[in-house]
Design an enzyme around this catalytic site. Structure first.
Site, mmCIF file in Angstrom:
data_model
loop_
_atom_site.group_PDB
_atom_site.id
_atom_site.type_symbol
_atom_site.label_atom_id
_atom_site.label_comp_id
_atom_site.label_asym_id
_atom_site.label_seq_id
_atom_site.Cartn_x
_atom_site.Cartn_y
_atom_site.Cartn_z
ATOM 1 N N CYS A 157 40.442 10.615 23.715
ATOM 2 C CA CYS A 157 40.695 9.401 22.938
ATOM 3 C C CYS A 157 42.093 8.841 23.142
ATOM 4 O O CYS A 157 42.363 7.719 22.769
ATOM 5 C CB CYS A 157 40.478 9.681 21.447
ATOM 6 N N GLU A 216 31.396 10.226 21.438
ATOM 7 C CA GLU A 216 32.275 10.013 20.288
ATOM 8 C C GLU A 216 33.651 9.617 20.779
ATOM 9 O O GLU A 216 34.150 10.165 21.766
ATOM 10 C CB GLU A 216 32.354 11.299 19.455
ATOM 11 N N ARG A 229 38.431 9.728 8.564
ATOM 12 C CA ARG A 229 38.135 9.937 9.992
ATOM 13 C C ARG A 229 37.106 8.953 10.563
ATOM 14 O O ARG A 229 36.005 9.335 10.978
ATOM 15 C CB ARG A 229 37.666 11.364 10.232
ATOM 16 N N ARG A 267 35.247 7.013 13.274
ATOM 17 C CA ARG A 267 35.078 7.221 14.706
ATOM 18 C C ARG A 267 33.932 6.360 15.226
ATOM 19 O O ARG A 267 32.983 6.047 14.499
ATOM 20 C CB ARG A 267 34.784 8.697 15.022
#
Length: 652
Positions: free
Chosen positions: A82, A124, A169, A171
């Site tokens: 990421c 993800e 979080r 995502r």
């Protein structure tokens, strides 16, 4: 679906593994480069999946393995890096240099999806992926997965707290399916209430119900600082998160252990996925796959032109009972092999031909036979109609007649060869005193678009050092829209290309088996193609030689021609770009299906005809610059400028 297999890429400490294992899956391959994360991963998963580690399927660098070396699987899982897309990172996206290429690791996923063709994928990444570079990065990802790889594409911003965990979080989750067909409509699961809150995590009264997003760095900020993420007010006191609390917030069980320092454990948790969110979305993915597979029982399988042509070729050999040989100009020589048995590497039955209209369908293991009158199923008119249908259709489609023939024969030809095989059909052949059993042939078809000899990938990138330019020229050149214009600008500014290396050592190794100077030879021919658009190999080589671009190679033109021909045959019958080659041919011939349905063959018994045919009929092709990450000037850490070109070869 019942038992399924998945792979875990950029695995971290195994959040995907934990989630999909709990859903009944078996992890058959995993990859993680970080030494400390690998230690934690193996410590926790060896006991439940020892074969993963004992069989060497826990890879440490996805860039160093060919997709063909990965076992077959159903679902690809990847929390791909990421940093290049994150708001906390450098926002470099796909524009990393050719050494680091963190953003470009997405294309390793693409290569695996293209070669292995799993039923589904689950990706993800950070929330900022969607908006990165004004949406261009996400647009590229979607176009490649949908338009180039023909997977469906669903995405949603998912918070850990949406599925029971007390952590924000957010995502980006991306899920896609290979064979969804007309069954569109995957839905991410509805949200769930919190299973517990931060007071439960701390086992004391916490001022927050839902915690901050766990991160990798920046620990120890003041609790009132906007950058704070790891300090909480608990029972009136400021307390800092430790791995025990981080595990709960990410959905890891109490039994999960960290054989590393607390600092490293917190870093690993900050990089991990939220297990419960993955598990819940994974359930929906599996349910949708079940629906797709149930539907497919009632629907005829669609295939693309290449897949239908393999089946057409299979039936034509059965009908003709011979394989007619070609000369170098793809003309019928009136010379042929008699064929007595037809099969594929993946088929569990042999078709044994006789002098009559009867054939025997024999099980390869039990040797049980059944007799079929093949003339009632396959004849010249039927084959002509089949070839016409293949030519006229586009994309993936159904051909009822072929399905009916397969059903009558009691066979199901899904694909003749696997992605790591060169043989699409296997024959017993004879001619005079020459006799070969289980002789493998590849199939190249002109019923659709022109077939490829060598498919483009990250493994076929050639890197050139560009001299005589200043660093100030970089932005000026890269701002030019097309690859051709960028090359022209480099030359206009006085730039000089020097072959540096092939991006993947495996490809270089394979070329050096043919000849020690083959990487240099192919590189100069590739440069000639992109600069001068001289795409026909035979003409290209003459031009490169006459320009003196191969002066460091002592061979004359005749010797170079022989070696380039050997290279082409080796690609056709021998090696894959991403797999280390042993120098042996994996197939001994190829069948060419012409655009009128006529079928001619080459065999190494007449190697010169095959060499001449390839040399005069193979051309350089221009693959996608975005997908294969080439075509821009790169400033490397050593202060030099580099430029990558990609090798793809196609029949003309």
């Amino acid at each position: 679906m019942e038992k399924f297999k998945f792979i875990d890429l950029f695995a971290g400490i195994g959040g995907f593994h934990l989630a999909f294992h709990s859903l009944g899956g078996e992890c058959v391959f995993a990859s993680e480069i970080d030494t400390h994360a690998r230690k934690t991963y193996q410590h926790n998963f060896y006991s439940i999946n020892p074969e993963l580690f004992e069989k060497g399927m826990f890879n440490d660098d996805i860039r160093k393995i060919s997709p063909q070396e990965i076992p077959d699987f159903d679902i690809l899982c990847a929390g791909f890096p990421c940093q290049p897309f994150s708001q906390a990172g450098y926002k470099r996206g796909f524009n990393d240099n050719h050494k680091s290429e963190r953003g470009n690791l997405f294309f390793n996923i693409v290569d695996i999806l293209e070669i292995k063709r799993p039923k589904a994928f689950f990706l993800e990444n950070v929330r900022g992926l969607i908006s990165h570079d004004k949406g261009q990065t996400f647009k590229i990802i979607r176009e490649i997965l949908e338009e180039e790889l023909n997977y469906s594409f669903y995405y949603q911003i998912v918070k850990a707290s949406d599925y029971g965990l007390p952590q924000l979080r957010p995502r980006t989750f991306i899920i896609g399916f290979r064979d969804e067909g007309f069954l569109k409509g995957f839905n991410f699961p509805p949200t769930k209430p919190l299973k517990f809150n931060m007071s439960d995590v701390w086992e004391g009264q916490c001022s927050r119900e839902i915690g901050f997003t766990l991160r990798v760095g920046g620990r120890g900020s003041n609790i009132n600082d906007r950058r704070n993420w790891d300090s909480y007010l608990v029972d009136g006191e400021v307390r800092q998160l430790m791995p025990e609390q981080g595990k709960k917030m990410q959905g890891f069980p109490d039994s999960f252990e960290f054989p590393v320092s607390k600092k490293e454990a917190m870093k690993q948790l900050g990089n991990s996925v939220a297990v419960d969110a993955i598990r819940e979305c994974g359930k929906s993915l599996l349910n949708h796959l079940n629906i797709i597979e149930l539907q497919s029982l009632d629907m005829k399988k669609t295939k693309n032109k290449g897949e239908w042509t393999e089946i057409y070729s299979f039936f034509k050999v059965i009908n003709d009972k011979k394989l007619t040989l070609s000369d170098k100009d793809l003309n019928n020589t009136q010379n042929y092999f008699s064929v007595s048995k037809v099969s594929t590497l993946n088929l569990d039955k042999d078709i044994i031909l006789t002098d009559t209209d009867l054939v025997f369908i024999e099980n390869k293991i039990t040797k049980q036979r059944k007799q079929v009158n093949v003339r009632e199923l396959i004849n010249k008119d039927i084959l002509q109609d089949l070839s016409h249908q293949i030519k006229q259709n586009k994309g993936t489609f159904e051909i009822d007649d072929i399905v009916a023939i397969q059903n009558e024969l009691g066979i199901s030809i899904i694909k003749g060869g696997r992605s790591n095989q060169k043989s699409d059909i296997v024959l017993d052949i004879s001619q005079d005193n020459f006799c070969k059993t289980n002789e493998g042939f590849g199939i190249k078809s002109y019923l659709g678009s022109k077939p490829t000899l060598l498919n483009a990938s990250g493994k076929t990138n050639f890197i050139f050092k560009v001299g005589n330019l200043s660093k100030g020229d970089l932005d000026n050149i890269n701002s030019t829209k097309t690859l051709k214009d960028r090359l022209n600008k480099i030359i206009e500014f006085g730039g000089i290309f020097y072959f540096h290396q092939i991006e993947q050592e495996t490809m270089s190794y394979n070329l050096r088996i043919i000849d020690s100077m083959m990487p240099e030879t192919v590189a100069q021919m590739l440069l000639e193609f992109f600069v001068e658009r001289n795409n026909i190999l035979s003409e290209n080589l003459v031009s490169v030689y006459n320009k003196g671009l191969l002066d460091n190679i002592t061979d004359d033109l005749s010797s170079l021609t022989i070696k380039v021909k050997r290279f082409l045959v080796s690609v056709l019958l021998g090696f894959f770009a991403g797999t280390k080659w042993d120098g042996k041919y994996a197939s001994n011939g190829t069948i060419v299906v012409k655009d009128d349905g006529e079928q001619l063959a080459f065999h190494i018994i007449d190697l010169s005809s095959l060499e001449d045919y390839l040399f005069e009929n193979i051309v350089f092709d221009t693959p996608s610059t975005t997908r294969h990450r080439y075509g821009k000037l790169i400033l490397e850490n050593d202060g030099n400028l580099y430029f990558k070109l990609n090798l793809q070869l196609r029949f003309r």
